[in-house]
Design a protein around this motif. Structure first.
Motif, PDB file in Angstrom:
ATOM      1  N   GLY A   1       2.141   6.057   3.273  1.00 21.91           N
ATOM      2  CA  GLY A   1       2.262   5.058   4.342  1.00 21.91           C
ATOM      3  C   GLY A   1       1.786   3.667   3.993  1.00 21.91           C
ATOM      4  O   GLY A   1       2.279   2.686   4.531  1.00 21.91           O
ATOM      5  N   HIS A   2       0.857   3.545   3.077  1.00 19.94           N
ATOM      6  CA  HIS A   2       0.361   2.214   2.695  1.00 19.94           C
ATOM      7  C   HIS A   2       1.302   1.515   1.707  1.00 19.94           C
ATOM      8  O   HIS A   2       1.189   0.319   1.488  1.00 19.94           O
ATOM      9  CB  HIS A   2      -1.043   2.334   2.103  1.00 19.94           C
ATOM     10  CG  HIS A   2      -1.114   3.166   0.863  1.00 19.94           C
ATOM     11  ND1 HIS A   2      -1.006   4.535   0.879  1.00 19.94           N
ATOM     12  CD2 HIS A   2      -1.257   2.804  -0.430  1.00 19.94           C
ATOM     13  CE1 HIS A   2      -1.078   4.996  -0.362  1.00 19.94           C
ATOM     14  NE2 HIS A   2      -1.232   3.966  -1.185  1.00 19.94           N
ATOM     15  N   GLN A   3       2.249   2.252   1.136  1.00 23.39           N
ATOM     16  CA  GLN A   3       3.164   1.683   0.148  1.00 23.39           C
ATOM     17  C   GLN A   3       4.598   1.539   0.645  1.00 23.39           C
ATOM     18  O   GLN A   3       5.407   0.867   0.006  1.00 23.39           O
ATOM     19  CB  GLN A   3       3.196   2.579  -1.104  1.00 23.39           C
ATOM     20  CG  GLN A   3       1.864   2.698  -1.818  1.00 23.39           C
ATOM     21  CD  GLN A   3       1.946   3.771  -2.887  1.00 23.39           C
ATOM     22  OE1 GLN A   3       1.927   4.955  -2.575  1.00 23.39           O
ATOM     23  NE2 GLN A   3       2.063   3.335  -4.135  1.00 23.39           N
ATOM     24  N   VAL A   4       4.907   2.183   1.755  1.00 22.77           N
ATOM     25  CA  VAL A   4       6.294   2.294   2.219  1.00 22.77           C
ATOM     26  C   VAL A   4       6.356   2.011   3.721  1.00 22.77           C
ATOM     27  O   VAL A   4       5.465   2.415   4.472  1.00 22.77           O
ATOM     28  CB  VAL A   4       6.834   3.718   1.925  1.00 22.77           C
ATOM     29  CG1 VAL A   4       8.229   3.917   2.488  1.00 22.77           C
ATOM     30  CG2 VAL A   4       6.789   4.022   0.442  1.00 22.77           C
TER      31      VAL A   4
ATOM     32  N   ALA B   1       2.918  14.590   6.389  1.00 23.12           N
ATOM     33  CA  ALA B   1       2.204  14.547   5.107  1.00 23.12           C
ATOM     34  C   ALA B   1       2.717  13.400   4.229  1.00 23.12           C
ATOM     35  O   ALA B   1       1.922  12.731   3.545  1.00 23.12           O
ATOM     36  CB  ALA B   1       2.345  15.882   4.376  1.00 23.12           C
ATOM     37  N   LEU B   2       4.026  13.142   4.252  1.00 25.95           N
ATOM     38  CA  LEU B   2       4.577  12.020   3.487  1.00 25.95           C
ATOM     39  C   LEU B   2       4.051  10.687   4.011  1.00 25.95           C
ATOM     40  O   LEU B   2       3.689   9.800   3.232  1.00 25.95           O
ATOM     41  CB  LEU B   2       6.107  12.034   3.529  1.00 25.95           C
ATOM     42  CG  LEU B   2       6.803  13.203   2.832  1.00 25.95           C
ATOM     43  CD1 LEU B   2       8.307  13.124   3.053  1.00 25.95           C
ATOM     44  CD2 LEU B   2       6.473  13.241   1.356  1.00 25.95           C
ATOM     45  N   VAL B   3       4.007  10.551   5.324  1.00 25.28           N
ATOM     46  CA  VAL B   3       3.496   9.313   5.929  1.00 25.28           C
ATOM     47  C   VAL B   3       2.029   9.121   5.548  1.00 25.28           C
ATOM     48  O   VAL B   3       1.621   8.014   5.170  1.00 25.28           O
ATOM     49  CB  VAL B   3       3.671   9.330   7.461  1.00 25.28           C
ATOM     50  CG1 VAL B   3       2.973   8.139   8.112  1.00 25.28           C
ATOM     51  CG2 VAL B   3       5.149   9.344   7.839  1.00 25.28           C
ATOM     52  N   GLN B   4       1.257  10.177   5.618  1.00 24.44           N
ATOM     53  CA  GLN B   4      -0.165  10.065   5.271  1.00 24.44           C
ATOM     54  C   GLN B   4      -0.359   9.700   3.810  1.00 24.44           C
ATOM     55  O   GLN B   4      -1.233   8.906   3.471  1.00 24.44           O
ATOM     56  CB  GLN B   4      -0.891  11.370   5.600  1.00 24.44           C
ATOM     57  CG  GLN B   4      -1.016  11.606   7.082  1.00 24.44           C
ATOM     58  CD  GLN B   4      -1.531  12.992   7.431  1.00 24.44           C
ATOM     59  OE1 GLN B   4      -1.575  13.885   6.604  1.00 24.44           O
ATOM     60  NE2 GLN B   4      -1.914  13.171   8.687  1.00 24.44           N
ATOM     61  N   ARG B   5       0.444  10.248   2.938  1.00 25.33           N
ATOM     62  CA  ARG B   5       0.293  10.003   1.505  1.00 25.33           C
ATOM     63  C   ARG B   5       0.842   8.645   1.060  1.00 25.33           C
ATOM     64  O   ARG B   5       0.253   7.974   0.216  1.00 25.33           O
ATOM     65  CB  ARG B   5       0.969  11.116   0.712  1.00 25.33           C
ATOM     66  CG  ARG B   5       0.835  10.907  -0.783  1.00 25.33           C
ATOM     67  CD  ARG B   5       1.249  12.099  -1.560  1.00 25.33           C
ATOM     68  NE  ARG B   5       1.196  11.819  -2.977  1.00 25.33           N
ATOM     69  CZ  ARG B   5       1.623  12.623  -3.910  1.00 25.33           C
ATOM     70  NH1 ARG B   5       2.122  13.798  -3.576  1.00 25.33           N
ATOM     71  NH2 ARG B   5       1.555  12.298  -5.172  1.00 25.33           N
TER      72      ARG B   5
END
Length: 161
Positions: A48-51, A42-46
């Protein structure tokens, strides 16, 4: 490992510059790491475009990067280097390490107070990511966030007072 410490990742991996880095210390043989999988996904999905997200596999078994990616159902870089755990002060899995865009340590600790990562009020890794990305100066300081639980690293020797 004090907050603000520069972590040189260049010897381990080349990453997109000027982005924060989230290191997911994971052991496929650790039940706590397996319980953590949906939360990490869920963290990667939320975010992932910034980190830059990187999986650091820590196991005594020789898993390939493809096997780890398959276990987590994520196509992220995978490192299998216990030296990185030592550099970051990681001594158990799962643990999260968040570095700011200059690769200074911003957060190292638990994902959540709950073993199953189901308590949104103590979603420490998510709080750290949100705080860093919103450039807030407040950091996660709850002692339960900063004292890791889970499976000890096979090569870890923790000194006790």
């Amino acid at each position: 490992m004090p907050t603000g410490t520069l972590i040189d990742l260049t010897q381990f991996i080349a990453l997109q510059p000027d982005k924060p880095v989230f290191l997911h210390f994971f052991n496929p043989d650790c039940p706590c790491s397996r319980f953590n999988r949906p939360h990490f996904t869920a963290l990667v999905q939320r975010f992932g475009h910034q980190v830059n997200f990187v999986i650091v596999s820590l196991s005594t078994k020789p898993y390939s990067p493809q096997q780890i990616q398959k276990k987590l159902a994520l196509n992220l870089p995978v490192l299998a280097n216990p030296d990185l755990a030592s550099v970051c002060g990681v001594y158990s899995t799962p643990q999260a390490v968040l570095l700011d865009s200059q690769h200074r340590l911003y957060y190292r600790g638990n994902y959540n107070r709950s073993r199953y990562c189901s308590d949104e009020r103590t979603s420490y890794a998510k709080m750290a990511l949100t705080s860093l990305l919103l450039t807030k100066s407040g950091r996660v300081s709850d002692s339960r966030a900063l004292t890791a639980y889970g499976c000890r690293l096979p090569s870890c020797q923790i000194e006790r007072d």
